[in-house]
Design a protein around this motif. Structure first.
Motif, PDB file in Angstrom:
ATOM      1  N   VAL A 275       0.838  -1.214   0.000  1.00  0.00           N
ATOM      2  CA  VAL A 275       0.000   0.000   0.000  1.00  0.00           C
ATOM      3  C   VAL A 275       0.866   1.253   0.000  1.00  0.00           C
ATOM      4  O   VAL A 275       0.534   2.236  -0.666  1.00  0.00           O
ATOM      5  N   ILE A 276       1.975   1.215   0.712  1.00  0.00           N
ATOM      6  CA  ILE A 276       2.895   2.366   0.708  1.00  0.00           C
ATOM      7  C   ILE A 276       3.358   2.639  -0.720  1.00  0.00           C
ATOM      8  O   ILE A 276       3.352   3.781  -1.181  1.00  0.00           O
ATOM      9  N   ILE A 277       3.724   1.591  -1.440  1.00  0.00           N
ATOM     10  CA  ILE A 277       4.193   1.742  -2.820  1.00  0.00           C
ATOM     11  C   ILE A 277       3.042   2.147  -3.742  1.00  0.00           C
ATOM     12  O   ILE A 277       3.155   3.079  -4.524  1.00  0.00           O
ATOM     13  N   ARG A 278       1.920   1.445  -3.639  1.00  0.00           N
ATOM     14  CA  ARG A 278       0.784   1.691  -4.540  1.00  0.00           C
ATOM     15  C   ARG A 278       0.173   3.078  -4.366  1.00  0.00           C
ATOM     16  O   ARG A 278      -0.130   3.762  -5.338  1.00  0.00           O
ATOM     17  N   ASP A 279      -0.039   3.479  -3.100  1.00  0.00           N
ATOM     18  CA  ASP A 279      -0.778   4.712  -2.813  1.00  0.00           C
ATOM     19  C   ASP A 279       0.103   5.869  -2.361  1.00  0.00           C
ATOM     20  O   ASP A 279      -0.413   6.928  -2.028  1.00  0.00           O
ATOM     21  N   ASN A 280       1.416   5.620  -2.312  1.00  0.00           N
ATOM     22  CA  ASN A 280       2.336   6.639  -1.790  1.00  0.00           C
ATOM     23  C   ASN A 280       1.884   7.100  -0.404  1.00  0.00           C
ATOM     24  O   ASN A 280       1.853   8.294  -0.094  1.00  0.00           O
ATOM     25  N   ALA A 281       1.490   6.132   0.419  1.00  0.00           N
ATOM     26  CA  ALA A 281       0.970   6.408   1.760  1.00  0.00           C
ATOM     27  C   ALA A 281       2.079   6.207   2.788  1.00  0.00           C
ATOM     28  O   ALA A 281       3.105   5.586   2.506  1.00  0.00           O
ATOM     29  N   ASN A 282       1.850   6.717   3.994  1.00  0.00           N
ATOM     30  CA  ASN A 282       2.834   6.462   5.046  1.00  0.00           C
ATOM     31  C   ASN A 282       2.394   5.261   5.879  1.00  0.00           C
ATOM     32  O   ASN A 282       1.213   4.881   5.889  1.00  0.00           O
ATOM     33  N   GLU A 283       3.360   4.678   6.561  1.00  0.00           N
ATOM     34  CA  GLU A 283       3.124   3.433   7.299  1.00  0.00           C
ATOM     35  C   GLU A 283       2.046   3.587   8.367  1.00  0.00           C
ATOM     36  O   GLU A 283       1.208   2.703   8.543  1.00  0.00           O
ATOM     37  N   GLU A 284       2.046   4.695   9.084  1.00  0.00           N
ATOM     38  CA  GLU A 284       1.074   4.898  10.156  1.00  0.00           C
ATOM     39  C   GLU A 284      -0.355   4.902   9.606  1.00  0.00           C
ATOM     40  O   GLU A 284      -1.257   4.323  10.207  1.00  0.00           O
ATOM     41  N   LYS A 285      -0.542   5.558   8.478  1.00  0.00           N
ATOM     42  CA  LYS A 285      -1.877   5.625   7.875  1.00  0.00           C
ATOM     43  C   LYS A 285      -2.339   4.228   7.456  1.00  0.00           C
ATOM     44  O   LYS A 285      -3.489   3.846   7.684  1.00  0.00           O
TER      45      LYS A 285
END
Length: 197
Positions: A139-149
């Motif tokens: 998800v971090i890679i796919r959505d450019n999200a941070n780990e906490e989120k």
């Protein structure tokens, strides 16, 4: 024709698994994709979402996904209200789509089959699981999200163990080769259950 639901937590690989079934000739319906499309094309949905979220729900006549995501992230009531607007339209769209298919079964991929009670509309349920560390990195890679989120989203979803215990099939998605093998085994079982072997 049998109805098969495909579910799993964020980053589990539901779409990857769905595409593997599609490669075997099974029609797939990706609920999130269709919901996003309908949220941009249905005048009724647009009107209701603007009434619920305000004019910022759409920018340049396109769904403002970031704005909606922020609005519903910690507001379960608002999320439920949005789902009440969108899900019935998606359900009707799925039924129209399903009637056009020619296959022993169709696959509907949706993240919240159990949570919203729609699992009752399926003949069989497949749950896709993956180790949490893999889900987070995907998800971090796919959505450019941070780990906490991502961890917060996972914490708000049903646990894999619970979904698996309510499912007819479980596919563990750790690497593409083993996942494809599990999909093929599940497909063959579904063909047999559909009387098509």
């Amino acid at each position: 024709m049998k109805n098969v639901g495909l579910t799993g937590g964020i980053g589990s690989g539901k779409t990857t698994v769905a595409r593997a079934f599609e490669a075997l000739g099974i029609p797939i319906y990706i609920t999130d994709d269709e919901a996003k499309r309908l949220m941009n094309t249905s005048k009724v949905i647009k009107r209701k979402l603007i009434a619920l979220f305000g004019e910022l729900a759409y920018l340049d006549n396109k769904l403002n996904r970031l704005y909606l995501a922020k609005a519903i992230f910690n507001d379960k009531l608002l999320l439920e209200q949005m789902n009440t607007i969108v899900h019935p339209k998606v359900g009707k769209h799925f039924e129209k789509w399903r009637k056009k298919q020619k296959a022993p079964y169709v696959l509907k991929e949706a993240a919240i089959l159990f949570e919203n009670g729609s699992y009752k509309n399926f003949d069989y349920i497949i749950t896709v699981t993956a180790p949490e560390k893999d889900r987070i990195s995907r998800v971090i890679i796919r959505d450019n999200a941070n780990e906490e989120k991502v961890k917060a989203i996972i914490a708000n979803q049903w646990k894999d163990e619970l979904k698996a215990s309510l499912s007819d099939f479980v596919i563990v998605n750790t690497n593409l080769d083993s996942t494809k093998q599990e999909v093929l085994k599940t497909h063959n079982k579904l063909l047999k259950l559909s009387g098509k072997t």
